[in-house]
Design a protein around this motif. Structure first.
Motif, PDB file in Angstrom:
ATOM      1  N   LYS A 102      35.259  25.649  23.731  1.00 53.97           N
ATOM      2  CA  LYS A 102      33.821  25.598  24.016  1.00 53.97           C
ATOM      3  C   LYS A 102      33.267  24.255  23.550  1.00 53.97           C
ATOM      4  O   LYS A 102      33.475  23.852  22.406  1.00 53.97           O
ATOM      5  N   ALA A 103      32.584  23.578  24.445  1.00 58.88           N
ATOM      6  CA  ALA A 103      31.967  22.292  24.121  1.00 58.88           C
ATOM      7  C   ALA A 103      30.454  22.462  24.040  1.00 58.88           C
ATOM      8  O   ALA A 103      29.918  23.547  24.255  1.00 58.88           O
ATOM      9  N   VAL A 104      29.769  21.385  23.741  1.00 60.83           N
ATOM     10  CA  VAL A 104      28.312  21.434  23.648  1.00 60.83           C
ATOM     11  C   VAL A 104      27.685  21.738  25.005  1.00 60.83           C
ATOM     12  O   VAL A 104      26.711  22.484  25.102  1.00 60.83           O
ATOM     13  N   ASP A 105      28.270  21.175  26.063  1.00 56.68           N
ATOM     14  CA  ASP A 105      27.682  21.287  27.394  1.00 56.68           C
ATOM     15  C   ASP A 105      28.561  22.071  28.375  1.00 56.68           C
ATOM     16  O   ASP A 105      28.385  21.950  29.585  1.00 56.68           O
ATOM     17  N   GLY A 106      29.485  22.885  27.875  1.00 56.71           N
ATOM     18  CA  GLY A 106      30.313  23.652  28.797  1.00 56.71           C
ATOM     19  C   GLY A 106      31.526  24.267  28.113  1.00 56.71           C
ATOM     20  O   GLY A 106      31.667  24.225  26.892  1.00 56.71           O
ATOM     21  N   VAL A 107      32.398  24.841  28.928  1.00 56.65           N
ATOM     22  CA  VAL A 107      33.616  25.488  28.439  1.00 56.65           C
ATOM     23  C   VAL A 107      34.763  25.114  29.369  1.00 56.65           C
ATOM     24  O   VAL A 107      34.585  25.002  30.593  1.00 56.65           O
ATOM     25  N   VAL A 108      35.944  24.916  28.791  1.00 57.39           N
ATOM     26  CA  VAL A 108      37.146  24.663  29.568  1.00 57.39           C
ATOM     27  C   VAL A 108      38.206  25.692  29.194  1.00 57.39           C
ATOM     28  O   VAL A 108      38.362  26.035  28.020  1.00 57.39           O
ATOM     29  N   ILE A 109      38.901  26.213  30.186  1.00 56.39           N
ATOM     30  CA  ILE A 109      40.073  27.061  29.958  1.00 56.39           C
ATOM     31  C   ILE A 109      41.240  26.444  30.718  1.00 56.39           C
ATOM     32  O   ILE A 109      41.088  25.958  31.839  1.00 56.39           O
ATOM     33  N   ALA A 110      42.383  26.429  30.076  1.00 58.97           N
ATOM     34  CA  ALA A 110      43.572  25.805  30.667  1.00 58.97           C
ATOM     35  C   ALA A 110      44.780  26.699  30.404  1.00 58.97           C
ATOM     36  O   ALA A 110      44.844  27.410  29.398  1.00 58.97           O
ATOM     37  N   THR A 111      45.746  26.644  31.293  1.00 55.87           N
ATOM     38  CA  THR A 111      46.918  27.495  31.165  1.00 55.87           C
ATOM     39  C   THR A 111      48.126  26.873  31.851  1.00 55.87           C
ATOM     40  O   THR A 111      47.990  26.088  32.800  1.00 55.87           O
ATOM     41  N   GLU A 112      49.286  27.205  31.335  1.00 51.42           N
ATOM     42  CA  GLU A 112      50.531  26.825  32.001  1.00 51.42           C
ATOM     43  C   GLU A 112      50.758  27.746  33.191  1.00 51.42           C
ATOM     44  O   GLU A 112      50.495  28.943  33.121  1.00 51.42           O
ATOM     45  N   LYS A 113      51.281  27.205  34.267  1.00 49.90           N
ATOM     46  CA  LYS A 113      51.637  28.049  35.411  1.00 49.90           C
ATOM     47  C   LYS A 113      52.985  27.594  35.993  1.00 49.90           C
ATOM     48  O   LYS A 113      53.161  27.476  37.192  1.00 49.90           O
ATOM     49  N   LYS A 114      53.917  27.351  35.091  1.00 50.56           N
ATOM     50  CA  LYS A 114      55.240  26.905  35.501  1.00 50.56           C
ATOM     51  C   LYS A 114      55.956  28.024  36.240  1.00 50.56           C
ATOM     52  O   LYS A 114      56.146  29.118  35.686  1.00 50.56           O
ATOM     53  N   PRO A 115      56.375  27.815  37.491  1.00 51.52           N
ATOM     54  CA  PRO A 115      57.048  28.881  38.242  1.00 51.52           C
ATOM     55  C   PRO A 115      58.384  29.240  37.601  1.00 51.52           C
ATOM     56  O   PRO A 115      59.085  28.374  37.061  1.00 51.52           O
ATOM     57  N   PRO A 116      58.768  30.528  37.638  1.00 48.89           N
ATOM     58  CA  PRO A 116      60.056  30.934  37.077  1.00 48.89           C
ATOM     59  C   PRO A 116      61.245  30.425  37.871  1.00 48.89           C
ATOM     60  O   PRO A 116      62.370  30.446  37.386  1.00 48.89           O
ATOM     61  N   GLU A 204      22.023  32.211  29.930  1.00 48.91           N
ATOM     62  CA  GLU A 204      20.815  31.855  29.174  1.00 48.91           C
ATOM     63  C   GLU A 204      21.122  31.553  27.705  1.00 48.91           C
ATOM     64  O   GLU A 204      20.361  30.845  27.041  1.00 48.91           O
ATOM     65  N   ASP A 205      22.216  32.093  27.211  1.00 49.43           N
ATOM     66  CA  ASP A 205      22.601  31.863  25.814  1.00 49.43           C
ATOM     67  C   ASP A 205      23.499  30.638  25.653  1.00 49.43           C
ATOM     68  O   ASP A 205      24.038  30.406  24.565  1.00 49.43           O
ATOM     69  N   GLY A 206      23.679  29.869  26.718  1.00 48.31           N
ATOM     70  CA  GLY A 206      24.495  28.672  26.649  1.00 48.31           C
ATOM     71  C   GLY A 206      25.957  28.932  26.955  1.00 48.31           C
ATOM     72  O   GLY A 206      26.340  30.020  27.417  1.00 48.31           O
ATOM     73  N   PRO A 207      26.826  27.935  26.696  1.00 47.32           N
ATOM     74  CA  PRO A 207      28.262  28.114  26.952  1.00 47.32           C
ATOM     75  C   PRO A 207      28.868  29.117  25.980  1.00 47.32           C
ATOM     76  O   PRO A 207      28.511  29.139  24.796  1.00 47.32           O
ATOM     77  N   GLN A 208      29.793  29.920  26.477  1.00 47.53           N
ATOM     78  CA  GLN A 208      30.406  30.958  25.648  1.00 47.53           C
ATOM     79  C   GLN A 208      31.881  31.110  25.996  1.00 47.53           C
ATOM     80  O   GLN A 208      32.275  30.970  27.164  1.00 47.53           O
ATOM     81  N   LEU A 209      32.680  31.420  24.971  1.00 45.54           N
ATOM     82  CA  LEU A 209      34.111  31.657  25.128  1.00 45.54           C
ATOM     83  C   LEU A 209      34.482  32.914  24.350  1.00 45.54           C
ATOM     84  O   LEU A 209      34.172  33.025  23.165  1.00 45.54           O
ATOM     85  N   TYR A 210      35.117  33.854  25.025  1.00 49.85           N
ATOM     86  CA  TYR A 210      35.515  35.111  24.403  1.00 49.85           C
ATOM     87  C   TYR A 210      37.013  35.360  24.615  1.00 49.85           C
ATOM     88  O   TYR A 210      37.601  34.885  25.602  1.00 49.85           O
ATOM     89  N   GLN A 211      37.574  36.126  23.695  1.00 52.13           N
ATOM     90  CA  GLN A 211      38.949  36.602  23.826  1.00 52.13           C
ATOM     91  C   GLN A 211      38.939  38.128  23.780  1.00 52.13           C
ATOM     92  O   GLN A 211      38.306  38.729  22.918  1.00 52.13           O
TER      93      GLN A 211
END
Length: 298
Positions: A102-116, A204-211
């Protein structure tokens, strides 16, 4: 006359009785088993040594010595755990690494997607999905379980929008997903979802990241990682994260974190990145954009 009209079997049963007739028709062994019981018959046929009643203590020691797999989904182990949820978390730990920042102005999510396999088309592998126009999610664990939760999340978002004419808040979306996961931990005939989610949104509550975990637990995070290399990624994020981080810096940090535990060369084909900024529109970065960001981190 009765024998002629009703038949020989009816006449024998009427004259000699039901028990005599059953014994004549089904045989002596069948009749003995029916009258005296299964245990008596087994004892008579196989001998005294074959019939043994185990003491209750033997059953107690049997279940005590067995592994946690002997406990059902809805049964607590002596240590107070639901072992099937522990196994679901093991499935998450075996999955490809995913992370969110989570950043001040947004959120980034990243993941590996290496094919088997090299024979699989990379474009058919999608590990980041859009729940609404301003909420996206990724996962670590079992892919089909992820699809089920995504479908349920989209359904809940549609229901909320139909009633209130507004987009569903990020926190409520997360709560609905966690509720679905929790329901699958206390019902017979089902199993927990073998997947953990990272949900990124902006409202309205800004950028958010949940698990969200298989148990139905959920937390808000500044930065988090799940999957095979989660511990190392979490340690790396703790060192690199700061509260004033901008979205561009968060994207570079996410790529650097994936590189730490990635087997082989990281490129635009084996990584997937989703972002949401102040415009509140979640989108996936194109392969060309990811390629440029990777070059910046080299």
């Amino acid at each position: 006359y009765q024998r002629r009209v009703h038949g020989k079997q009816w006449y024998q049963r009427r004259v000699h009785g039901k028990q005599w007739y059953q014994r004549r028709v089904h045989g002596k062994q069948w009749y003995q088993r029916r009258v005296h019981g299964k245990q008596w018959y087994q004892r008579r046929v196989h001998g005294e040594s074959t019939l043994r009643v185990l003491p209750l203590s033997s059953f107690s020691s049997f279940f005590t010595n067995m592994s946690g797999a002997s406990y059902s989904l809805t049964t607590f182990s002596p240590s107070g755990k639901l072992v099937q949820i522990e196994y679901a978390l093991n499935a998450v730990s075996a999955g490809k690494t995913s992370l969110g920042i989570k950043a001040v102005d947004g959120v980034v999510i990243a993941t590996e997607k290496k094919p088997p396999s090299i024979l699989i088309e990379p474009d058919t592998i999608e590990k980041i999905s859009t729940l609404t126009h301003n909420i996206g999610t990724t996962y670590a664990g079992i892919g089909p379980d992820f699809r089920v939760l995504v479908r349920r999340g989209r359904k809940e978002a549609s229901k909320y929008n139909l009633v209130y004419k507004d987009p569903i808040p990020v926190s409520q979306m997360v709560r609905e997903l966690a509720t679905v996961a929790q329901e699958f931990t206390q019902s017979g005939g089902v199993r927990p979802f073998g997947v953990s989610l990272l949900v990124a949104g902006y409202d309205e509550d800004g950028p958010q990241l949940y698990q969200v975990d298989p148990s139905g637990s959920y937390w808000a995070w500044k930065a988090s990682a799940i999957g095979k290399n989660a511990k190392n990624a979490q340690t790396f994020l703790e060192k690199r994260y700061n509260n004033k981080m901008q979205l561009e810096d968060a994207i570079n940090t996410a790529i650097l974190t994936l590189k730490e535990g990635f087997e082989g060369a990281l490129n635009e084909e084996n990584v997937e990145i989703g972002i949401i900024g102040a415009d509140r529109k979640f989108r996936l970065l194109t392969p060309a954009e990811i390629k440029d960001y990777i070059k910046e981190t080299d």
